[in-house]
Motif scaffolding. Structure first.
Motif, PDB file in Angstrom:
ATOM      1  N   LYS A 112     -19.316  -0.424  10.629  1.00  0.00           N
ATOM      2  CA  LYS A 112     -18.642   0.852  10.909  1.00  0.00           C
ATOM      3  C   LYS A 112     -17.240   0.617  11.447  1.00  0.00           C
ATOM      4  CE  LYS A 112     -19.032   5.145  13.542  1.00  0.00           C
ATOM      5  NZ  LYS A 112     -19.801   5.919  14.555  1.00  0.00           N
ATOM      6  N   ARG A 113     -17.120  -0.330  12.381  1.00  0.00           N
ATOM      7  CA  ARG A 113     -15.795  -0.636  12.940  1.00  0.00           C
ATOM      8  C   ARG A 113     -14.884  -1.220  11.864  1.00  0.00           C
ATOM      9  NH1 ARG A 113     -11.758   0.776  16.125  1.00  0.00           N
ATOM     10  NH2 ARG A 113     -10.673  -0.979  17.091  1.00  0.00           N
ATOM     11  N   TYR A 114     -15.427  -2.081  11.016  1.00  0.00           N
ATOM     12  CA  TYR A 114     -14.640  -2.668   9.925  1.00  0.00           C
ATOM     13  C   TYR A 114     -14.125  -1.578   8.995  1.00  0.00           C
ATOM     14  CZ  TYR A 114     -13.500  -5.624   5.890  1.00  0.00           C
ATOM     15  OH  TYR A 114     -12.838  -6.242   4.852  1.00  0.00           O
ATOM     16  N   SER A 115     -15.001  -0.617   8.681  1.00  0.00           N
ATOM     17  CA  SER A 115     -14.617   0.498   7.811  1.00  0.00           C
ATOM     18  C   SER A 115     -13.522   1.348   8.452  1.00  0.00           C
ATOM     19  CB  SER A 115     -15.848   1.353   7.509  1.00  0.00           C
ATOM     20  OG  SER A 115     -15.514   2.467   6.714  1.00  0.00           O
ATOM     21  N   GLU A 116     -13.590   1.541   9.768  1.00  0.00           N
ATOM     22  CA  GLU A 116     -12.576   2.329  10.472  1.00  0.00           C
ATOM     23  C   GLU A 116     -11.214   1.630  10.442  1.00  0.00           C
ATOM     24  OE1 GLU A 116     -14.201   2.700  14.356  1.00  0.00           O
ATOM     25  OE2 GLU A 116     -15.544   4.373  13.855  1.00  0.00           O
ATOM     26  N   LEU A 117     -11.235   0.300  10.586  1.00  0.00           N
ATOM     27  CA  LEU A 117      -9.981  -0.443  10.674  1.00  0.00           C
ATOM     28  C   LEU A 117      -9.334  -0.713   9.316  1.00  0.00           C
ATOM     29  CD1 LEU A 117     -10.742  -3.157  13.402  1.00  0.00           C
ATOM     30  CD2 LEU A 117      -9.388  -1.072  13.627  1.00  0.00           C
ATOM     31  N   THR A 118     -10.126  -0.737   8.253  1.00  0.00           N
ATOM     32  CA  THR A 118      -9.605  -1.145   6.940  1.00  0.00           C
ATOM     33  C   THR A 118      -8.397  -0.320   6.479  1.00  0.00           C
ATOM     34  OG1 THR A 118     -11.718  -2.074   6.237  1.00  0.00           O
ATOM     35  CG2 THR A 118     -10.183  -1.411   4.496  1.00  0.00           C
ATOM     36  N   PRO A 119      -8.432   1.029   6.495  1.00  0.00           N
ATOM     37  CA  PRO A 119      -7.248   1.773   6.045  1.00  0.00           C
ATOM     38  C   PRO A 119      -6.020   1.536   6.933  1.00  0.00           C
ATOM     39  CG  PRO A 119      -8.901   3.264   6.975  1.00  0.00           C
ATOM     40  CD  PRO A 119      -9.551   1.941   6.823  1.00  0.00           C
ATOM     41  N   VAL A 120      -6.229   1.313   8.225  1.00  0.00           N
ATOM     42  CA  VAL A 120      -5.110   1.049   9.132  1.00  0.00           C
ATOM     43  C   VAL A 120      -4.486  -0.302   8.809  1.00  0.00           C
ATOM     44  CG1 VAL A 120      -4.411   0.784  11.541  1.00  0.00           C
ATOM     45  CG2 VAL A 120      -6.202   2.425  10.950  1.00  0.00           C
ATOM     46  N   VAL A 121      -5.332  -1.296   8.638  1.00  0.00           N
ATOM     47  CA  VAL A 121      -4.833  -2.645   8.352  1.00  0.00           C
ATOM     48  C   VAL A 121      -4.159  -2.694   6.986  1.00  0.00           C
ATOM     49  CG1 VAL A 121      -5.533  -5.043   7.948  1.00  0.00           C
ATOM     50  CG2 VAL A 121      -6.481  -3.762   9.887  1.00  0.00           C
ATOM     51  N   ASN A 122      -4.707  -1.992   6.003  1.00  0.00           N
ATOM     52  CA  ASN A 122      -4.075  -1.959   4.677  1.00  0.00           C
ATOM     53  C   ASN A 122      -2.685  -1.331   4.745  1.00  0.00           C
ATOM     54  OD1 ASN A 122      -6.269  -3.170   3.476  1.00  0.00           O
ATOM     55  ND2 ASN A 122      -7.168  -1.268   2.720  1.00  0.00           N
ATOM     56  N   ALA A 123      -2.553  -0.247   5.503  1.00  0.00           N
ATOM     57  CA  ALA A 123      -1.245   0.398   5.672  1.00  0.00           C
ATOM     58  C   ALA A 123      -0.290  -0.522   6.417  1.00  0.00           C
ATOM     59  CB  ALA A 123      -1.406   1.714   6.421  1.00  0.00           C
ATOM     60  N   PHE A 124      -0.787  -1.267   7.404  1.00  0.00           N
ATOM     61  CA  PHE A 124       0.043  -2.210   8.157  1.00  0.00           C
ATOM     62  C   PHE A 124       0.555  -3.320   7.241  1.00  0.00           C
ATOM     63  CE2 PHE A 124       0.002  -5.949  11.263  1.00  0.00           C
ATOM     64  CZ  PHE A 124       1.285  -5.701  11.710  1.00  0.00           C
ATOM     65  N   ARG A 125      -0.323  -3.835   6.381  1.00  0.00           N
ATOM     66  CA  ARG A 125       0.085  -4.890   5.449  1.00  0.00           C
ATOM     67  C   ARG A 125       1.123  -4.364   4.456  1.00  0.00           C
ATOM     68  NH1 ARG A 125      -6.100  -6.989   4.538  1.00  0.00           N
ATOM     69  NH2 ARG A 125      -6.217  -8.385   6.373  1.00  0.00           N
ATOM     70  N   GLU A 126       0.928  -3.125   4.033  1.00  0.00           N
ATOM     71  CA  GLU A 126       1.909  -2.511   3.126  1.00  0.00           C
ATOM     72  C   GLU A 126       3.256  -2.374   3.833  1.00  0.00           C
ATOM     73  OE1 GLU A 126       2.527   1.545   0.402  1.00  0.00           O
ATOM     74  OE2 GLU A 126       0.663   1.250   1.552  1.00  0.00           O
ATOM     75  N   TRP A 127       3.221  -1.997   5.135  1.00  0.00           N
ATOM     76  CA  TRP A 127       4.453  -1.898   5.917  1.00  0.00           C
ATOM     77  C   TRP A 127       5.133  -3.263   6.039  1.00  0.00           C
ATOM     78  CZ3 TRP A 127       5.741  -4.441  10.433  1.00  0.00           C
ATOM     79  CH2 TRP A 127       6.931  -4.035  11.037  1.00  0.00           C
TER      80      TRP A 127
END
Length: 355
Positions: free
Chosen positions: A39-54
């Motif tokens: 659940k925590r991994y799922s919560e963080l995935t969109p944030v981390v993907n956006a951070f990597r894109e940034w």
């Protein structure tokens, strides 16, 4: 902004650690732990993907700036990348706003007639139906826990559970903005001269508590039983099936008479009591939550209103955010999303200002 990206770096590290942990077969031997990590991994995935894109966009922008010193054509590309980077930064700021821990919860909605006599009760009934239709539009289930009707079909008071089911946000994430005094301006059906009257009804919204979360000590309760009544107060039952529970430490009083048996009414009343105790506990523990809860005006005073429903002008006005629209007929039929979106946006902006 520096602190923002320090936090994002920490979240990216946590995400990588979770990914390694979830790849370990030993972790899945404990299903509860595995679900928590997933659940925590799922919560963080969109944030981390956006951070990597940034990060990638920032690197591309820097490279374009350097090339732009020799070739002006890269200058425009750098400007475009800068704009994209700024948009990503804004999206990341919003993604890092702390989530309301109750957003996944089901909700208890209480509607109570106030000033205005029978017209107020009729309006309270309109509000109850509005929330029922709003729930239907979202595929949610509603359950009337308790209600007291009037002779003309109005609602003196009613308590309804709203369940959003599994997946996505719960009913609280949307309905939490509805608490307060709602005012109506229209010609009542009881008005013979055609004059516009103003009356009010109160709405209280609480997240539904799980019995495990809120323990209620029987010694803290005073339980009274009586005969249930219908419109006008006439008895509709020959047995003492209605239940009134008073929580002695807090003074909270909850009544229920809709079910046929005393035991069923007691269980439903305890359900509402737990939700109120959960809200009260959060008020005490968290000053910020307290401020939000206090915004739900408990008294039904026409001068303390959060929203006005003006039927002659087909206008709805939410006074907290200055929202105004002329589709009251649709809103009262459950089309509440636009006004709730405005309240949610204002809530988000307030939280962003605190970062």
């Amino acid at each position: 902004m520096v602190l923002l990206f320090e936090k994002l770096g920490d979240l990216a590290s946590e995400h990588a650690e979770l990914e390694r942990a979830l790849a370990d077969p030993g972790v899945h031997a404990d299903q509860d732990q595995a679900r928590t990590l997933a659940k925590r991994y799922s919560e963080l995935t969109p944030v981390v993907n956006a951070f990597r894109e940034w990060q990638q966009t920032s690197e591309d922008e820097q490279a374009a700036r350097e090339l732009g010193e020799e070739d002006a054509a890269f200058g425009q590309e750098a400007d475009d990348l800068a704009k994209q980077r700024e948009e990503l930064e804004e999206r990341l700021r919003k993604m890092l706003v702390p989530k309301d821990p109750n957003d996944d919860r089901d909700t208890i909605v209480e509607v109570k007639a106030g000033e205005g006599g029978e017209e107020s009760a009729l309006f309270a009934g309109d509000l109850l139906r509005m929330y029922q239709r709003f729930a239907e539009r979202h595929g949610w289930k509603t359950e009337i826990i308790d209600s007291t009707l009037t002779g003309l079909g109005g609602v003196k008071d009613a308590t309804m559970a709203v369940k959003a089911g599994k997946g996505g946000n719960g009913a609280w994430s949307r309905l939490k903005y509805e608490g307060g005094v709602h005012r109506v301006q229209r010609v009542p059906v009881t008005e013979s001269q055609g004059r516009i009257h103003t009356s009010a009804a109160g709405v209280l919204v609480t997240p539904e508590a799980d019995p495990v979360e809120v323990q209620v000590n029987d010694n803290d309760l005073r339980i009274d039983v009586y005969r249930s009544s219908g419109p006008g107060g006439q008895s509709v039952n020959t047995t003492d099936s209605a239940v009134r529970i008073t929580h002695l430490p807090t003074g909270i009083v909850v009544s229920c008479q809709n079910e046929k048996s005393q035991l069923q009414n007691k269980e439903q009343a305890l359900r509402v009591l737990r939700s109120r105790l959960l809200a009260a506990a959060e008020e005490e523990a968290n000053a910020k939550a307290s401020a939000e809860r206090k915004a739900q005006v408990r008294t039904v005073d026409r001068s303390e209103r959060v929203r006005t429903y003006n039927f002659p002008e087909n206008r709805i006005s939410d006074h907290r955010v200055g929202f105004k629209a002329y589709n009251l007929d649709q809103v009262i039929d459950g089309d509440l999303d636009a006004v709730i979106d405005a309240l949610a946006a204002a809530d988000l902006e307030a939280k962003l200002a605190e970062q």
